[in-house]
Design a protein around this motif. Structure first.
Motif, PDB file in Angstrom:
ATOM      1  N   ASP A  18      29.598  44.895  65.835  1.00  0.00           N
ATOM      2  CA  ASP A  18      28.303  44.235  65.630  1.00  0.00           C
ATOM      3  C   ASP A  18      27.359  44.457  66.805  1.00  0.00           C
ATOM      4  OD1 ASP A  18      29.609  42.707  67.458  1.00  0.00           O
ATOM      5  OD2 ASP A  18      29.557  40.833  66.310  1.00  0.00           O
ATOM      6  N   ARG A  19      27.720  45.369  67.701  1.00  0.00           N
ATOM      7  CA  ARG A  19      26.834  45.750  68.799  1.00  0.00           C
ATOM      8  C   ARG A  19      26.439  47.211  68.603  1.00  0.00           C
ATOM      9  NH1 ARG A  19      26.691  41.129  68.948  1.00  0.00           N
ATOM     10  NH2 ARG A  19      27.086  39.662  70.648  1.00  0.00           N
ATOM     11  N   VAL A  20      25.310  47.402  67.931  1.00  0.00           N
ATOM     12  CA  VAL A  20      24.829  48.745  67.582  1.00  0.00           C
ATOM     13  C   VAL A  20      23.369  48.859  68.010  1.00  0.00           C
ATOM     14  CG1 VAL A  20      24.408  50.397  65.718  1.00  0.00           C
ATOM     15  CG2 VAL A  20      26.399  48.868  65.612  1.00  0.00           C
ATOM     16  N   ALA A  21      23.049  49.905  68.748  1.00  0.00           N
ATOM     17  CA  ALA A  21      21.664  50.125  69.177  1.00  0.00           C
ATOM     18  C   ALA A  21      21.231  51.529  68.773  1.00  0.00           C
ATOM     19  CB  ALA A  21      21.522  49.948  70.687  1.00  0.00           C
TER      20      ALA A  21
ATOM     21  N   SER B 212      20.363  47.042  78.608  1.00  0.00           N
ATOM     22  CA  SER B 212      19.269  46.116  78.271  1.00  0.00           C
ATOM     23  C   SER B 212      19.043  46.014  76.761  1.00  0.00           C
ATOM     24  CB  SER B 212      17.972  46.563  78.965  1.00  0.00           C
ATOM     25  OG  SER B 212      17.456  47.755  78.364  1.00  0.00           O
ATOM     26  N   TRP B 213      19.631  46.900  75.975  1.00  0.00           N
ATOM     27  CA  TRP B 213      19.462  46.876  74.525  1.00  0.00           C
ATOM     28  C   TRP B 213      20.386  45.857  73.858  1.00  0.00           C
ATOM     29  CZ3 TRP B 213      19.997  52.924  74.021  1.00  0.00           C
ATOM     30  CH2 TRP B 213      18.907  53.522  74.671  1.00  0.00           C
ATOM     31  N   PHE B 214      21.301  45.271  74.628  1.00  0.00           N
ATOM     32  CA  PHE B 214      22.289  44.358  74.062  1.00  0.00           C
ATOM     33  C   PHE B 214      22.181  42.974  74.716  1.00  0.00           C
ATOM     34  CE2 PHE B 214      24.083  48.639  73.775  1.00  0.00           C
ATOM     35  CZ  PHE B 214      24.429  48.713  72.434  1.00  0.00           C
TER      36      PHE B 214
ATOM     37  N   GLU C 166       6.738  55.561  65.930  1.00  0.00           N
ATOM     38  CA  GLU C 166       5.945  54.899  66.978  1.00  0.00           C
ATOM     39  C   GLU C 166       5.612  53.454  66.645  1.00  0.00           C
ATOM     40  OE1 GLU C 166       3.593  58.689  68.999  1.00  0.00           O
ATOM     41  OE2 GLU C 166       2.519  57.257  67.729  1.00  0.00           O
ATOM     42  N   ASN C 167       5.475  53.134  65.383  1.00  0.00           N
ATOM     43  CA  ASN C 167       5.110  51.767  64.998  1.00  0.00           C
ATOM     44  C   ASN C 167       6.309  50.836  64.872  1.00  0.00           C
ATOM     45  OD1 ASN C 167       2.354  52.428  64.867  1.00  0.00           O
ATOM     46  ND2 ASN C 167       2.575  53.193  62.770  1.00  0.00           N
ATOM     47  N   ASP C 168       7.489  51.363  65.119  1.00  0.00           N
ATOM     48  CA  ASP C 168       8.711  50.551  65.046  1.00  0.00           C
ATOM     49  C   ASP C 168       9.013  50.021  66.449  1.00  0.00           C
ATOM     50  OD1 ASP C 168      11.230  49.448  64.804  1.00  0.00           O
ATOM     51  OD2 ASP C 168      12.026  51.056  63.560  1.00  0.00           O
ATOM     52  N   GLY C 169       8.498  48.839  66.731  1.00  0.00           N
ATOM     53  CA  GLY C 169       8.637  48.283  68.078  1.00  0.00           C
ATOM     54  C   GLY C 169      10.071  48.063  68.506  1.00  0.00           C
ATOM     55  N   GLU C 170      10.969  47.798  67.561  1.00  0.00           N
ATOM     56  CA  GLU C 170      12.363  47.538  67.922  1.00  0.00           C
ATOM     57  C   GLU C 170      13.118  48.802  68.279  1.00  0.00           C
ATOM     58  OE1 GLU C 170      16.486  45.665  66.003  1.00  0.00           O
ATOM     59  OE2 GLU C 170      14.605  45.623  64.850  1.00  0.00           O
ATOM     60  N   HIS C 171      12.819  49.907  67.597  1.00  0.00           N
ATOM     61  CA  HIS C 171      13.634  51.103  67.761  1.00  0.00           C
ATOM     62  C   HIS C 171      12.949  52.246  68.496  1.00  0.00           C
ATOM     63  CE1 HIS C 171      15.355  49.133  64.045  1.00  0.00           C
ATOM     64  NE2 HIS C 171      16.380  49.160  64.856  1.00  0.00           N
TER      65      HIS C 171
ATOM     66  N   ASP D 256      13.469  54.241  53.464  1.00  0.00           N
ATOM     67  CA  ASP D 256      12.785  54.435  54.747  1.00  0.00           C
ATOM     68  C   ASP D 256      13.756  54.268  55.916  1.00  0.00           C
ATOM     69  OD1 ASP D 256      12.901  51.657  55.661  1.00  0.00           O
ATOM     70  OD2 ASP D 256      11.377  51.242  54.136  1.00  0.00           O
ATOM     71  N   ALA D 257      13.293  54.654  57.104  1.00  0.00           N
ATOM     72  CA  ALA D 257      14.156  54.673  58.285  1.00  0.00           C
ATOM     73  C   ALA D 257      14.646  53.283  58.644  1.00  0.00           C
ATOM     74  CB  ALA D 257      13.408  55.297  59.464  1.00  0.00           C
ATOM     75  N   GLY D 258      13.767  52.285  58.547  1.00  0.00           N
ATOM     76  CA  GLY D 258      14.171  50.929  58.888  1.00  0.00           C
ATOM     77  C   GLY D 258      15.292  50.427  58.011  1.00  0.00           C
ATOM     78  N   GLN D 259      15.213  50.701  56.719  1.00  0.00           N
ATOM     79  CA  GLN D 259      16.261  50.278  55.789  1.00  0.00           C
ATOM     80  C   GLN D 259      17.571  51.007  56.069  1.00  0.00           C
ATOM     81  OE1 GLN D 259      14.332  51.153  52.057  1.00  0.00           O
ATOM     82  NE2 GLN D 259      13.598  49.047  51.794  1.00  0.00           N
ATOM     83  N   ARG D 260      17.459  52.268  56.420  1.00  0.00           N
ATOM     84  CA  ARG D 260      18.670  53.048  56.702  1.00  0.00           C
ATOM     85  C   ARG D 260      19.330  52.585  58.003  1.00  0.00           C
ATOM     86  NH1 ARG D 260      17.293  59.205  54.391  1.00  0.00           N
ATOM     87  NH2 ARG D 260      17.311  58.501  52.207  1.00  0.00           N
ATOM     88  N   ILE D 261      18.537  52.221  58.983  1.00  0.00           N
ATOM     89  CA  ILE D 261      19.111  51.666  60.214  1.00  0.00           C
ATOM     90  C   ILE D 261      19.833  50.358  59.910  1.00  0.00           C
ATOM     91  CG2 ILE D 261      18.553  50.623  62.438  1.00  0.00           C
ATOM     92  CD1 ILE D 261      16.337  52.709  62.737  1.00  0.00           C
TER      93      ILE D 261
END
Length: 217
Positions: free
Chosen positions: A107-110, A153-155, A119-124, A88-93
């Motif tokens: 280690d700074r990746v957004a 603001s993402w970091f 839409e249900n992925d609040g973080e991404h 799934d997308a979350g695992q691949r991210i």
């Protein structure tokens, strides 16, 4: 005047060539405490040796660049395998983040997505017009010391980030569905004049992996 007479004169007057060395392309050099004249042929040999050293340095630089490219290709291969091993997308991210940290010391990746399946992925998930406009304008990866306030603001506030690589995530139709941002506190990590071939490949790889997972969700 015959050749023998010329040579005899030079034997009797060695200072003659020393005085006119520059005019005739000769070079004086010390030897055994005396000043002698280096012939034109010897001077050419010295110049050839100098050019040889320059060519050797250039060759060494090419070898080092080739080795660096091989290392990057190896890291890209590991990234590909890591993405393919997840579903799934979350695992691949998460896999992408981990490979960036381990293999590229980043280690700074957004990652921000506006695909409906995210839409249900609040973080991404981020469908702001400002973010989508940023990605649309990234026809090629953008590198340099600046990022807009939304990206910043993402970091975390610390360490202070001083260089950024911003890459659009696109589908096969060329439409952007997300953006990938890599950041560093090293001002020389991502510069305006750096080559972006490998960044573009990372963007294409991430795009294909994430889009296939999103569409399968």
């Amino acid at each position: 005047m015959h050749d023998e007479q010329v040579l005899a004169y030079l034997d009797e007057h060695p200072e003659f060539l020393q005085q006119l060395a520059q005019r005739y392309g000769l070079q004086a050099s010390p030897q055994n405490g005396e000043r002698v004249v280096v012939s034109f042929v010897e001077r050419q040999l010295l110049e050839l040796k100098d050019k040889n050293r320059q060519l050797e340095a250039q060759l060494q630089l090419l070898v080092e660049r080739g080795q660096s490219n091989d290392r990057i290709l190896g890291r890209l291969h590991k990234l590909t395998l890591a993405l393919l091993s997840k579903r799934d997308a979350g695992q691949r991210i998460a896999a992408l983040r981990e490979r960036m940290r381990q293999d590229f010391q980043l280690d700074r990746v957004a990652i921000k997505l506006w695909h409906p399946a995210a839409e249900n992925d609040g973080e991404h998930y981020n469908a702001q017009n400002e973010v989508q406009s940023l990605a649309r304008n990234l026809l090629t990866p953008s590198c340099g010391p600046y990022a807009n306030d939304e990206v910043l603001s993402w970091f975390p506030a610390l360490p202070v980030l001083q260089s950024f690589a911003q890459v659009a995530l696109r589908g096969a139709d060329g439409q952007a569905f997300g953006v990938l941002v890599l950041a560093s506190d090293d001002p020389q990590r991502f510069t305006y004049d750096m080559h972006t071939q490998y960044l573009a490949q990372i963007g294409e790889l991430a795009s294909a992996a994430l889009l296939s997972a999103l569409e399968a969700a």
